[in-house]
Design a protein around this motif. Structure first.
Motif, short mmCIF file in Angstrom:
data_model
loop_
_atom_site.label_atom_id
_atom_site.label_comp_id
_atom_site.label_asym_id
_atom_site.label_seq_id
_atom_site.Cartn_x
_atom_site.Cartn_y
_atom_site.Cartn_z
N ASN A 123 0.90 -1.32 0.01
CA ASN A 123 -0.01 0.03 -0.02
C ASN A 123 0.81 1.19 -0.14
O ASN A 123 0.86 2.02 0.95
CB ASN A 123 -0.99 0.01 1.28
N PRO A 124 1.57 1.40 -1.07
CA PRO A 124 2.68 2.75 -1.02
C PRO A 124 2.03 4.05 -0.84
O PRO A 124 0.72 4.34 -1.29
CB PRO A 124 3.09 2.50 -2.68
N GLY A 125 2.63 4.78 -0.18
CA GLY A 125 2.10 6.26 0.18
C GLY A 125 2.28 7.06 -1.01
O GLY A 125 2.73 6.70 -2.14
N LEU A 126 2.14 8.37 -0.81
CA LEU A 126 1.86 9.34 -1.92
C LEU A 126 3.47 9.52 -2.35
O LEU A 126 3.50 9.83 -3.44
CB LEU A 126 1.55 10.73 -1.16
N ARG A 127 4.46 9.43 -1.79
CA ARG A 127 5.71 9.60 -2.37
C ARG A 127 6.04 8.72 -3.26
O ARG A 127 7.17 8.81 -4.06
CB ARG A 127 6.62 9.98 -1.13
N TYR A 128 5.62 7.52 -3.47
CA TYR A 128 5.73 6.52 -4.45
C TYR A 128 5.04 6.91 -5.66
O TYR A 128 5.33 5.96 -6.52
CB TYR A 128 5.42 5.00 -4.01
N THR A 354 5.72 13.41 6.28
CA THR A 354 6.27 13.47 5.24
C THR A 354 5.87 14.58 4.42
O THR A 354 4.41 14.70 4.09
CB THR A 354 6.55 12.27 4.70
N ALA A 355 6.74 15.60 3.78
CA ALA A 355 6.25 16.46 2.83
C ALA A 355 7.29 16.45 1.58
O ALA A 355 8.50 16.21 1.91
CB ALA A 355 5.93 17.87 3.52
N GLY A 356 6.80 16.70 0.39
CA GLY A 356 7.62 16.86 -0.70
C GLY A 356 7.06 17.64 -1.89
O GLY A 356 6.06 17.98 -1.94
N VAL A 357 7.93 17.90 -2.59
CA VAL A 357 7.70 18.45 -3.90
C VAL A 357 8.48 18.04 -5.10
O VAL A 357 9.85 17.84 -4.69
CB VAL A 357 7.74 20.15 -3.83
N SER A 358 8.10 17.81 -6.22
CA SER A 358 9.03 17.66 -7.27
C SER A 358 8.50 18.28 -8.61
O SER A 358 7.36 18.58 -8.65
CB SER A 358 8.74 16.07 -7.55
N TYR A 359 9.34 18.22 -9.66
CA TYR A 359 9.09 18.84 -11.02
C TYR A 359 9.92 18.04 -11.77
O TYR A 359 11.00 17.60 -11.87
CB TYR A 359 9.78 20.09 -10.64
N THR A 360 9.12 17.58 -12.93
CA THR A 360 9.58 16.80 -14.09
C THR A 360 9.40 17.51 -15.37
O THR A 360 8.20 18.06 -15.76
CB THR A 360 8.97 15.51 -14.23
N PHE A 385 2.94 18.34 -5.44
CA PHE A 385 3.03 18.69 -3.86
C PHE A 385 2.38 17.44 -3.22
O PHE A 385 1.36 17.07 -3.63
CB PHE A 385 2.53 20.00 -3.64
N PHE A 386 3.05 17.22 -1.94
CA PHE A 386 2.22 16.26 -1.09
C PHE A 386 2.68 16.28 0.23
O PHE A 386 3.82 16.89 0.73
CB PHE A 386 2.16 14.79 -1.70
N GLY A 387 1.61 15.90 1.14
CA GLY A 387 1.95 15.98 2.52
C GLY A 387 1.42 14.79 3.29
O GLY A 387 0.26 14.13 2.75
N LEU A 402 -2.34 13.88 1.36
CA LEU A 402 -3.20 14.70 0.22
C LEU A 402 -1.80 15.44 -0.80
O LEU A 402 -0.87 15.94 -0.33
CB LEU A 402 -3.90 15.83 0.59
N GLY A 403 -2.07 14.81 -2.02
CA GLY A 403 -1.08 15.32 -2.99
C GLY A 403 -1.84 16.10 -4.25
O GLY A 403 -3.25 15.96 -4.26
N ALA A 404 -1.35 17.22 -4.55
CA ALA A 404 -1.69 17.79 -5.73
C ALA A 404 -0.62 17.71 -7.00
O ALA A 404 0.28 18.01 -6.63
CB ALA A 404 -2.12 19.03 -5.38
N GLN A 405 -1.36 17.35 -8.20
CA GLN A 405 -0.59 17.42 -9.46
C GLN A 405 -0.77 18.17 -10.78
O GLN A 405 -2.18 18.27 -10.87
CB GLN A 405 -0.31 15.77 -9.94
N TYR A 406 0.01 19.15 -11.12
CA TYR A 406 -0.14 19.99 -12.14
C TYR A 406 0.50 19.18 -13.46
O TYR A 406 1.48 19.12 -13.40
CB TYR A 406 0.23 21.28 -12.02
#
Length: 694
Positions: A123-128, A354-360, A385-387, A402-406
């Motif tokens: 059951n992987p979390g949001l960062r996966y 855990t909180a994070g942000v990524s850009y691709t 973005f996710f927390g 909760l995560g949000a993706q653009y």
């Protein structure tokens, strides 16, 4: 496993001192939320994962990490060494080493003695980022300062084989590594069984049946990686790597005799597909620990792809040799991908944030040589973005995030594209009834952006009837999954029973329509897919340390709706592995019936096969003799249920049964540091064009 509170553990001062010195010498401390391991059983059911500890016999009968994984016989997990695949209930599995995303070739280069435990996260979390499941190999310090691992696995009746080598050298806090892998598939004889029915808008039909006369497959590729890691315990981790992946022409050729329902004349068919390219990449990772159990991890990944894809298809009258159809698609890609991700993690006694942000970013340039050198540029951008918060309350643990993706993509030449924001809520609740039983409820979501092949507007001819044209107006689709699992661990039986409900209300799927005498294939955001799965994955220890059997049986029912169709699919699938170990011999028998998936108006299935292998260990060597498909037929293929084009395809292996031998050799020396522990991984998957094919 016995877990005691710190306040009731009495350990002598000398033991504490020795343990502390050993840990600080060459490892990075990882907080386990106040759990202390006293004895390690085969499996520990934790709130957010199952932890498997290799037994002595599993280590003794393994020469690399992938073989170790097979010997663990994790329920729901299917490990196929011969074909280098790891799946769970028919779905792909993300593999990591000390938290860092890795390939199966890198897992194969792990020394079994260095694998402390394997974390199975179903059951992987949001960062996966939407992974179906995650395997994380936790590697500790081996007792050697260097190691060399080699493996050769050639087939005996055709040009097929796998070859791997890995070298590690250590100096103080630094480790230098080099690994190489090579997969050979050269003119392996295969054939295609193909039957299709075209239905025109006026109701007339045309049936075409292909009788195979010749076929083969080439799939030769190799990779070389150089990496460096620096570890200062409890403070800093630095890891950098350069990697080169070379794909020699991956080709498939099918030739046959085509018969048509509206003509007595036979047609000679030639269908050839090829793809080749080179992908260099660079990765850099930095992890910095701070006081009060805090850390920041940053990962960068960049890759380039230069390659070509080709599709040649022609039909000729068998009597006159006149050309009836001639398709020649040639695409040259020069694509780039860059990704960066940063995570912040804070641990408390019974909780974690855990909180994070990524850009691709993807920048694609495709040249269609068959269209006079026409060039198409596409850009794709993703921001995420996710927390996520984890809390333990006695026998219950809760995780919510909760995560949000653009997502945005744009074609430069036509100024067409799309952009959207999507939310990713996630929730997990785990209840431990006792030491033998655990219940876990998980809800997760993820998004799938349109690919380069799905959105490219350049027309591609597939055969005499069919064309492919991408849709630049596609929107990013969302998927939702709810899973309930019961994990059980008894003296000789352990496993999982699960129920999984899945829906993707706007899934990106193929669609078809007639345009004059052409059947055009494109893509749409469909009206959605729904499925429900029931699965049971037991592992049975029949004779302790000698004979073990594991497997999965799954029933799946699903419904797919599109523009003008509603389809249903019911399917049984599964696998079984039996492993007999005695003295220095290991006999392995494996059978796999592939899952049949409904997607759009097609049902596709992977490789259904069997494997039988006998291994013998002698000092630092291991010798294996076996066969692929010794008592079953090899089969993979697809079935189209579209009202305009109904067809079925079966790919068969002419060389079955395919005998093979395998030789492994491991050597270690000196004192060696542990590999870097990487927590986050920036996504930089480079896109590739796809020439249309039947």
């Amino acid at each position: 496993m016995l877990r005691q509170q710190l306040s009731v553990i009495f350990i002598t001062a000398s033991s504490l001192l020795v343990s502390s010195q050993q840990q600080q010498s060459d490892t990075i401390a990882t907080q386990e939320l106040q759990e202390i391991v006293i004895q390690a059983p085969k499996v520990l059911r934790k709130s957010d994962m199952d932890v498997f500890y290799p037994s002595v016999s599993a280590i003794e009968h393994s020469k690399n990490g992938l073989q170790m994984l097979k010997n663990l016989m994790i329920p729901t997990l299917t490990v196929n060494e011969a074909l280098s695949s790891v799946t769970s209930s028919g779905q792909s599995v993300q593999v990591r080493i000390n938290g860092r995303e890795a390939s199966l070739d890198q897992v194969r280069n792990l020394l079994p003695e260095t694998i402390k435990r394997v974390e199975w996260i179903d059951n992987p979390g949001l960062r996966y980022k939407g992974a179906n499941a995650v395997l994380n190999f936790i590697v500790i310090n081996p007792s050697a300062g260097g190691s060399l691992m080699t493996q050769a696995m050639p087939a005996l009746n055709c040009s097929w084989g796998q070859y791997n080598a890995g070298l590690k050298l250590n100096n103080g806090r630094s480790q230098f590594g080099m690994s190489a892998n090579f997969k050979l598939t050269n003119k392996v004889e295969m054939h295609r069984e193909y039957h299709e029915v075209f239905t025109y808008p006026d109701g007339q039909t045309l049936t075409r049946t292909e009788t195979p006369t010749r076929g083969y497959m080439d799939a030769t590729f190799g990779g070389l990686q150089l990496d460096y890691s620096y570890i200062k315990p409890d403070t800093t981790v630095l890891w950098v790597a350069v990697h080169g992946y070379k794909e020699w022409p991956e080709t498939s050729l099918y030739e046959g005799l085509l018969s048509l329902s509206n003509s007595p004349d036979a047609i000679l068919l030639h269908d050839y597909n090829s793809k080749k390219g080179f992908t260099p990449s660079f990765q850099a990772y930095l992890e910095q620990h701070f006081g009060r159990d805090q850390l920041i991890a940053i990962d960068f990944n960049g890759s380039l792809y230069n390659g070509r894809t080709t599709h040649n298809y022609n039909e000729r009258d068998a009597a006159t040799e006149n050309q009836l159809a001639d398709v020649n698609t040639r695409i040259r890609d020069c694509n780039q991908a860059y990704g960066i991700e940063a995570n912040y993690i804070k641990n408390w006694k019974n909780s974690r944030l855990t909180a994070g942000v990524s850009y691709t970013a993807n920048r694609n340039r495709s040249t269609y040589e068959n269209l006079g050198g026409a060039i198409f540029h596409q850009s794709q951008d993703k921001v995420y973005f996710f927390g996520e918060y984890f809390q333990r309350i006695k026998d219950v643990t809760l995780t919510a995030g909760l995560g949000a993706q653009y997502t945005s993509f744009l074609f430069k030449e036509t100024d067409q594209g799309n952009s959207s924001w999507n939310l990713r809520p996630q929730f997990t609740a785990t209840y431990r009834l006792n030491e033998s039983s655990q219940f876990r409820l998980n809800f997760t979501t993820w998004q799938s952006a349109p690919t380069l092949a799905q959105t490219n507007v350049a027309p591609q001819q597939i055969d005499g009837f069919q064309w492919l044209v991408g849709n630049p107006h596609l929107k990013t689709s969302s998927s939702y999954m709810l899973t309930l699992r019961y994990n059980f661990t008894f003296p000789k039986v352990m496993g999982t029973f699960g129920i999984r409900a899945f829906t993707s209300p706007d899934a990106i799927t193929p669609c078809f329509e007639w345009s004059e005498d052409r059947l055009i294939k494109s893509y749409e955001n469909s009206r959605g897919l729904k499925n429900l799965s029931f699965y049971l994955s037991p592992q049975v220890e029949i004779i302790p340390e000698w004979l073990n059997v594991s497997g999965t049986i799954q029933y799946r029912t699903e419904q797919m709706r599109g523009r003008d169709y509603r389809l249903h699919n019911h399917d049984w699938s599964g696998d079984v592995t039996a492993m007999l170990q005695h003295w220095d011999f290991t006999l392995t028998a494996q059978y796999q019936k592939a899952q049949r998936d409904l997607w759009g108006e097609s049902i596709t299935w992977g490789e259904s096969l069997s494997i039988l292998a006998l291994s013998y260990e002698w000092r630092l060597w291991e010798f294996t003799a076996g066969a692929i498909c010794p008592f079953t037929k090899y089969d993979r293929g697809s079935k189209s249920l579209n009202k305009y084009n109904t067809n079925s395809t079966h790919i068969r292996l002419d060389m079955a049964p395919m005998p093979f031998i395998q030789v492994r050799y491991n050597i270690q020396w000196g004192h060696q540091k542990r590999g870097a522990r990487k927590i986050v991984n920036a996504d930089a998957s480079v896109d590739q064009s796809s020439a249309g094919s039947r």
